[in-house]
Design a protein around this motif. Sequence first.
Motif, PDB file in Angstrom:
ATOM      1  N   UNK A  57     -28.067  35.633  -1.194  1.00 47.81           N
ATOM      2  CA  UNK A  57     -28.671  35.106  -2.411  1.00 47.81           C
ATOM      3  C   UNK A  57     -27.969  33.857  -2.906  1.00 47.81           C
ATOM      4  N   UNK A  58     -28.541  33.241  -3.923  1.00 49.76           N
ATOM      5  CA  UNK A  58     -28.024  31.986  -4.472  1.00 49.76           C
ATOM      6  C   UNK A  58     -27.224  32.256  -5.741  1.00 49.76           C
ATOM      7  N   UNK A  59     -26.145  31.488  -5.929  1.00 49.05           N
ATOM      8  CA  UNK A  59     -25.280  31.614  -7.106  1.00 49.05           C
ATOM      9  C   UNK A  59     -25.547  30.447  -8.055  1.00 49.05           C
ATOM     10  N   UNK A  60     -25.934  30.772  -9.288  1.00 49.37           N
ATOM     11  CA  UNK A  60     -26.169  29.765 -10.327  1.00 49.37           C
ATOM     12  C   UNK A  60     -25.227  30.026 -11.496  1.00 49.37           C
ATOM     13  N   UNK A  66     -26.612  24.844  -9.686  1.00 46.94           N
ATOM     14  CA  UNK A  66     -26.610  25.501  -8.390  1.00 46.94           C
ATOM     15  C   UNK A  66     -25.241  25.402  -7.729  1.00 46.94           C
ATOM     16  N   UNK A  67     -24.610  26.558  -7.493  1.00 47.83           N
ATOM     17  CA  UNK A  67     -23.333  26.579  -6.780  1.00 47.83           C
ATOM     18  C   UNK A  67     -23.530  26.756  -5.277  1.00 47.83           C
ATOM     19  N   UNK A  74     -19.589  26.404   0.884  1.00 45.27           N
ATOM     20  CA  UNK A  74     -20.070  25.439  -0.116  1.00 45.27           C
ATOM     21  C   UNK A  74     -20.000  26.047  -1.513  1.00 45.27           C
ATOM     22  N   UNK A  75     -20.382  27.311  -1.633  1.00 45.28           N
ATOM     23  CA  UNK A  75     -20.381  27.970  -2.942  1.00 45.28           C
ATOM     24  C   UNK A  75     -18.962  28.001  -3.520  1.00 45.28           C
ATOM     25  N   UNK A  93     -27.260  20.416  -3.835  1.00 42.23           N
ATOM     26  CA  UNK A  93     -27.743  21.071  -2.622  1.00 42.23           C
ATOM     27  C   UNK A  93     -27.164  20.382  -1.390  1.00 42.23           C
ATOM     28  N   UNK A  94     -27.388  20.966  -0.239  1.00 42.54           N
ATOM     29  CA  UNK A  94     -26.965  20.379   1.030  1.00 42.54           C
ATOM     30  C   UNK A  94     -25.984  21.252   1.780  1.00 42.54           C
TER      31      UNK A  94
END
Length: 196
Positions: A57-60, A66-67, A74-75, A93-94
């Motif tokens: 999942x994505x960490x915000x 966006x982390x 990257x996070x 992003x990236x």
Amino acid sequence: MLKKKVVILIILLSVGAFGFFILKTININPEYKVGKQIDQFNGVAVYYNGSVGHVNGRELTADGYNLGLKYQCVEFVKRYYYEALNHKMPNSYGHAKDFFDNKVSNGKINKARNLIQYTNPSLSKPRLHDLVVYSGTVLNKYGHVSIISQVTDKDIEIIQQNPGPFGDSRKRYHLIKENGKWKINNHQILGWLRKK
């Protein structure tokens, strides 16, 4: 006979590709669970991710920044810059290797990250808190990023998240000074980024 060899080769390649996919996505280290804190630097946690390709999942942040994908390299570096250095990147992003922009000259601003970019080697010696960017490899086309946690005249120590199921969160690289330039002795390191 040739058709039989081709079929066998295709089967072997398919099994190998499937095995490689499984190893990249499942946790094969029974010592840790995905998401367990394994280290920290200046109060910012480093979490275990299992296999390099595992995604959780994505960490915000609370304000929507966006982390990145949870427990990926990257996070961690973006969370470190956000929490420890109060820095948000304009492009949030990236992939890891994309943090280094080949079009940006040594010592100039990388506008996508709002950080000063240095090539490996550079006239500027790496410093504490610099974000190190690694190129992609055959086994990891996305590259890697880490944070410099210690610098001497002979080496640097980096701290990283997601080095693989049996990798260490800390690693040292020899630092070489030749012809007035500083080089981190690792052929995968493209360079480092620094907050102004």
